[in-house]
Design an enzyme around this catalytic site. Sequence first.
Site, PDB file in Angstrom:
ATOM      1  N   GLY B  50      12.266  40.252  -9.404  1.00 22.82           N
ATOM      2  CA  GLY B  50      12.541  39.247  -8.608  1.00 22.82           C
ATOM      3  C   GLY B  50      12.976  37.803  -9.115  1.00 22.82           C
ATOM      4  CB  ILE B  75       3.124  38.996 -10.386  1.00 25.41           C
ATOM      5  CG1 ILE B  75       2.707  40.576 -10.933  1.00 25.41           C
ATOM      6  CG2 ILE B  75       3.906  38.573 -11.772  1.00 25.41           C
ATOM      7  CD1 ILE B  75       1.883  40.668 -12.049  1.00 25.41           C
ATOM      8  CB  CYS B 134       8.860  35.360  -0.182  1.00 25.37           C
ATOM      9  SG  CYS B 134       9.768  36.241  -1.255  1.00 25.37           S
ATOM     10  N   GLY B 247       7.466  53.476  -2.948  1.00 22.73           N
ATOM     11  CA  GLY B 247       6.020  53.335  -2.451  1.00 22.73           C
ATOM     12  C   GLY B 247       5.283  54.662  -3.180  1.00 22.73           C
ATOM     13  CB  THR B 270       2.777  51.671  -9.692  1.00 28.83           C
ATOM     14  OG1 THR B 270       2.696  50.363  -8.919  1.00 28.83           O
ATOM     15  CG2 THR B 270       1.321  51.581 -10.314  1.00 28.83           C
TER      16      THR B 270
END
Lengths: 307, 307, 264, 264
Positions: B50, B75, B134, B247, B270
Site C-alpha cells: 500500500g 505494520i 483506513c 483471505g 500470508t
Amino acid sequence: MAVDKPGLSVKIGDISFKNPVLTASGTFGYGREFEPFVNLHRLGGIVVKGISLEPRRGNPPPRIVETAGGMLNAIGLENVGVQRFIDEKMDYLRGIGTRVIVNILGDSLDDYSLLAEKVSGVAGISAIEVNISCPNVKKGGVAFGTDAGMARAVTEAVCSKSAIPVIVKLSPNVTDITAIAKAVEDGGAHAVSLINTLLGMAIDIRSKRPRLANVVGGLSGPAIKPVALRMVWQVANAVKIPVIGIGGITTAEDAIEFLLAGATAIEVGTANFVDPSATEKIVNGIEQYLIANKMENINQLIGGLRI
Amino acid sequence: MAVDKPGLSVKIGDISFKNPVLTASGTFGYGREFEPFVNLHRLGGIVVKGISLEPRRGNPPPRIVETAGGMLNAIGLENVGVQRFIDEKMDYLRGIGTRVIVNILGDSLDDYSLLAEKVSGVAGISAIEVNISCPNVKKGGVAFGTDAGMARAVTEAVCSKSAIPVIVKLSPNVTDITAIAKAVEDGGAHAVSLINTLLGMAIDIRSKRPRLANVVGGLSGPAIKPVALRMVWQVANAVKIPVIGIGGITTAEDAIEFLLAGATAIEVGTANFVDPSATEKIVNGIEQYLIANKMENINQLIGGLRI
Amino acid sequence: MTQYQTLAEVVKKEQIAADIFRLTLRAPEIAGCARPGQFVMVRAMAGIDPLLRRPFSIHQVSSEGNIQILFKRLGKGTTLLARLEAGEQLDLVGPLGNGFDLNGPGKVCLVGGGMGIAPLYFLAREFLRQSIPPRLTVMLGARTREELVTVANDFKDLGVNDLSLATDDGTLGHHGLVLDLMGRQMAREDQWSVYTCGPHPMMKAVAEMARQNEWLCSVSLETMMACGISACLGCAIPRAGLNGNYLHVCKDGPVFDAGEVAWL
Amino acid sequence: MTQYQTLAEVVKKEQIAADIFRLTLRAPEIAGCARPGQFVMVRAMAGIDPLLRRPFSIHQVSSEGNIQILFKRLGKGTTLLARLEAGEQLDLVGPLGNGFDLNGPGKVCLVGGGMGIAPLYFLAREFLRQSIPPRLTVMLGARTREELVTVANDFKDLGVNDLSLATDDGTLGHHGLVLDLMGRQMAREDQWSVYTCGPHPMMKAVAEMARQNEWLCSVSLETMMACGISACLGCAIPRAGLNGNYLHVCKDGPVFDAGEVAWL
Ligand SMILES: Cc1cc2nc3c(=O)[nH]c(=O)nc-3n(C[C@H](O)[C@H](O)[C@H](O)COP(=O)(O)OP(=O)(O)OC[C@H]3O[C@@H](n4cnc5c(N)ncnc54)[C@H](O)[C@@H]3O)c2cc1C
Ligand SMILES: Cc1cc2nc3c(=O)[nH]c(=O)nc-3n(C[C@H](O)[C@H](O)[C@H](O)COP(=O)(O)OP(=O)(O)OC[C@H]3O[C@@H](n4cnc5c(N)ncnc54)[C@H](O)[C@@H]3O)c2cc1C
Ligand SMILES: Cc1cc2nc3c(=O)[nH]c(=O)nc-3n(C[C@H](O)[C@H](O)[C@H](O)COP(=O)(O)O)c2cc1C
Ligand SMILES: Cc1cc2nc3c(=O)[nH]c(=O)nc-3n(C[C@H](O)[C@H](O)[C@H](O)COP(=O)(O)O)c2cc1C
Ligand code: FES
Ligand code: FES
C-alpha cells in the site's frame, strides 16, 4: 508471601460463581455428557445448549466441518424445547452443585419473553443467557444481534419477564460491537457474553458443493480467538456491566488473556470437543497462575491489561 | 477429450490477466523480494505494498504476532510514498511482464484522488486497488470501509481521477459486506477485492501487555479463510462487477474454493511468508485441476458452486 | 455408559498395507468395558492441526488391557497416527456409541468392506467366544489383495471357517463385490441376521438386499464427528422417511437397524 | 543477494544439552554462498501449527554443502525441529540478511551469550581462515556448563586460543557475566572491533561498554519475523535517537552497528 488458595469467585448481577470458568452453549450438551471427564462440581457454571419454545430438529447434515484451527457448525439450534428441558434435564443439573445458565433463542420478541417467563421461575436456574444471533422472522431474517434497536428490544423483552440475571450473548458479525453492547446494557442486561460464532463457509472442490448442507455456518475454535479477544476488550471498555469472554479458549493461558482484557468470566466452547476435560484444566491453570503471580484474588487479574 | 493447456486468463474491467493468481498487498513487497523464489512472469499480477502520498514510517514494534492458524499484523502502512515508489520501484516491476496493481491508501478523500491522479498515468501500472480499511481522519477515525456512504465517496473520488480500472478492497469488519460492495459498485468501481484483515488482538500473560505495540492488529492467514470465502460468495451474488477473493489462500485447493464461490481472481497474502513460492504453486495447481476436471477454460470454474 | 479419557501408549504399530496401519494401544479401562461396534475418539498430537479428534472403531480388545485400531491413511489425522511409533502416547476417549446387538435371530452374516472390516473382527470374536449363532459367515471385500490378506488371515486364525473374500481387482477371492457373495451364498429362505460396515454404497445395497429378504440388518455408520460424546449434535443423520428428529451417530449409533435410517 | 528455497535433508542431529540441539542440513546452494551472521528461515513441518517459519543463524558451513543450525528448544517450532531425525527433510529459505563485516579495525573480540553463540562460530572460522585480525579473542557465556561445554570445545578445536568462558552458575569458567570478562581482558587503550550476539540485555551492555571505549561494535539482533525476506515489514526496530524510518532486521540486519539502533 505465598498464596495457598487464591479467591476465584466472581459476581455477575447478584449471583456469584465459584470461579470464572463456564461452558459455552451448544458445546457441553446438558452437562451430563461430560460427567465421565470432568468434575462438574469444580466448574464455575454450565451454560446449556440453546433452548427454544418448541423442540427443533435442526439442519440437515453435513452440519460440521473442520477448518484451519477451527470448525464450522450449522447445527441449526436443534434442541428438545423448553418443556422437555425442564422436565428431563434440570433434575440432573440441579444435583451437580454449580450454577446453571439457560441459553434461550427465538424467532420473535414474544418467543423470547415467553421463554424468559418459563425459565426464570425454575429452581436451580441461576441466569438466562440470551442468544441474539438468531434471525428475526418478522424482520425478514436479519439477526436480532446485528441491529442495536432489535438487540435492545429483545433484552427488554427478556428482562421484563425474568427474575434472574440476564446475560445477552452478542454476535461478532457486526461493524461495531460496542454499539450493540451499549444498547443491550441500556435495555437492562445484567451482563453481556461474547462472541458467538463468526459466519463462515467451506466448499468441497471435488463435488463443487458447500461442505455444510446449510451452505454457511458458524466459525469457532482457536482460529477466532484474536477477534474475540479484541471485541471483549472493546466491550469491556465500553460498558459498565460484566463481560463474559468467549471464543477459542482452549487453555488457562487463553482464559487469562480474556480476563486481563476485562472479562469477568469466560466460556469454553469448541475446546470441549478436542479435550473433554479442558474446562477443569482451565480452572486449575488459572489458580496456578494466580499463585505463581502472588495474586490473592481473581479480581486482581480481571482488567489487568497494561497498555 | 484431454485438455492440454486450459485457458487461464481472466478479465477485470477492460484489462486481462494471464491467470487469476495475484499477490495480496503488503505481503509481496514490491515484487523483487520474491525473484529468487518465484517465476514472477508466471503470476497473473502483482499487487504492491500500500502506497500513500507521503512516506510513512509505520507503527512501533512489535508489529506481528503468530496466532492459531494465522497472524496479527500492525505494520501501520509503512511505505516509501508514491513518488519514491514510482521513481524507484516501477522500473523493475515494468520489466517482469505481468500486471502491476498499485494499492493506495489515504486519510481523506483528497488523498485518495491525488493518489489516483499520480498513479493512473504511470506506464506499467494496470489498475488501482483502493484500501478503504483506513481511518477517515475527518470522520474521527472511523474506517472508510465500514460505512457505505464513505466507501462510495472514496470510490467516486478515485474513479473520477483514474484512467485505469479501479478495484476497491473491502474491509470484513462490517455487519453487511454486500451493502458496502453495492455502494462501491454504484460509485463506479470496476471490481471489488475482499477481504482485508479482521481486527484482532493478543495479550502476553507474562508481561500483561498487548503483544502488538498498536494493541490491535489485522488477522490474516488460513484461520480467516472460512469468513473470507463466505463474504466472497455473498458479494459475488450481490454485485455484477468482478470479485477478487482474498483471505487465507495457501494452496490451489483454497484458490479453487474462492473461484467456485464466484471470484474472478484471487490474491495470495500470508502464504507468501510461509512458502515464498506459494503463488507459482497455486497457478500450477489450478491448471492441473482444470486438466483433471476436463475444463478447457477457467471461466467454467468461476461461480461453479452447486447449491 | 462408562467412558474414559486416557493417555494410551502405543504398544505396537503394524503397517499391514501401503496405507493401512494397525495400532495396539494400552488402554485398560477402555479395554475392560468395550463392546463390538463401539469406537474411540483419537487425538494424535497436541496442537491445532488437525484440531478435532478422529473416530475409529475398536478393532480388537485384549485381556491384557490393550485395544487395537485398524485404519487407512487418508488425510492429516491418519497421517499423524501412521507416524507414531511404539512407546509414544496418544489421547483416547472411549468406548463410545452403542455397539452391536449380538442377539439377532437365525444365522449370522458379517459383511465388511474396506476399513469397515475393523469393527467386524471384534464382533466375530465375541460371537465365537459366546458361541451365540448357529452359523457364522463372514464376507469381506477390499480393493486389492494387499489391503485384505492380513486381516482375512486374522479372521481365519480366529476360527471363522466360513469366510469369503472379494476384491475389486480380483487379486484375492471373488473378482467383484461382497454383494455378489451374499447373493450366491445366502439362501433367501433362511433366517439371517446381517451385520455390516463399510463404504456407504455397499451398506446401502446390503441393507436393500436384507430388506427384500426380510433379514435383520445392523449397519455401522460413519459421519463427520466433532465430539463423539453427544455434545455437539454434529453427527446427525436423517431417519427413514425423513421425518421426526435426526438420529445422532455417536449416541444413537454408530450401529443402527438398517430400517431406521434414510438411505440417501 | 542470492537466496534459495530448498528442501534440506537432515544429515545429522546432535543433542548437545537437555534443550540444545544442533542439526546438520544438506543445503549446497545455501552453503555455497552464506556469510557469517546470515540466517535461514526454517519450516519444520507442513501444516499450520506453527504457521510461520522460524529464523536461525547459520552456525556452520561445510565444504561438502552442509550447513548447521544450533538452537534451543523453546516453543512449538523448536520442539518440532528437535524431533527431526537424520534422513527427514525440512524446508529452508536462505541465506538471509547482511552478515558481519569482517573488516573491523584493530583486535577482534567475539562476545556471545546463550544461543547467540551460534553465528559466532561461523564468524570465528572465517576470521581464522582469512587470517584477518591481528588478534582474535572469544568470550562465551551461558547459564550452565552443560549448555556451554560442547560448543566451547568446538571453538578450541577450531584454533581459537584466546577463549574465555563464563557461566551464571559458575560451573564452567568465570562465575558471572561475559561482560566481566570483557572488563578484565580488554585494555581500554587498545583498538577493538567487538562482534556480539546474545540476549538483548547482554548486547545492550556490550554496546554501552564499546561506546564508552570508542570501540567498533557489531550486534546481531533478534525480532519476531514473519518472512525474513523484506516482504512483511514486521521486523522493524527503532533507530538510534528514535527518529527517521525504522530499521528492518531481516534486511538492514540482523547485524547492525551498535550505534545505529535504539537500545530501549
Ligand atoms: C464411528 C466411526 C468409526 C470409524 N472407524 C474407522 C476405522 O476403524 N478405520 C478407519 O480407517 N476409519 C474409520 N473411520 C473414519 C475415520 O474417522 C476417518 O477416516 C478419519 O477421520 C480421517 O481423518 P484424516 O484426518 O486422516 O482425514 P481428513 O483429512 O480429515 O479427511 C480425509 C477424508 O476423510 C473424510 N473424513 C474426515 N473425517 C471423517 C469422519 N469423522 N468420518 C468420516 N469421514 C471422515 C473427509 O471427508 C475426507 O474425504 C470411522 C469413522 C466413524 C465416524
Ligand atoms: C535473525 C535471527 C536469528 C536467530 N538465530 C537463532 C539461533 O541460531 N538459535 C536459536 O536457538 N534461536 C535463534 N533465534 C531465535 C529463534 O528464532 C526463536 O527461538 C524461535 O523462533 C522460537 O520458536 P518456537 O516456535 O520454538 O518458540 P515460540 O513458541 O514461537 O516462542 C517461544 C519464545 O520465543 C520467542 N520468539 C518466537 N519467535 C521469535 C523470533 N522470530 N525471534 C525472537 N524471538 C522469538 C517468543 O516470543 C517466546 O517467548 C534467532 C532469531 C532471529 C530473528
Ligand atoms: C457445535 C456448536 C453449537 C453451538 N450452539 C450454540 C447455541 O445453541 N447457542 C449459542 O448461543 N451458541 C452456540 N454456539 C456458540 C458457542 O457457544 C460459542 O459462542 C462459540 O463456539 C465460540 O466459542 P469457542 O470458539 O470456544 O467455541 C455453538 C457452537 C458450536 C461449535
Ligand atoms: C503484513 C501484512 C501487511 C499488509 N499490508 C496491506 C496493505 O498495505 N494494504 C492492503 O490493502 N492490505 C494489506 N494487508 C492485507 C492483505 O493484503 C490481505 O488482504 C490479508 O492479509 C488477507 O489475506 P491473507 O489471509 O492471504 O493474508 C496486509 C497483510 C499483512 C499480513
Ligand atoms: S459427534 Fe458430537 S454429538 Fe455426535
Ligand atoms: S521479517 Fe518480514 S520484512 Fe523482515
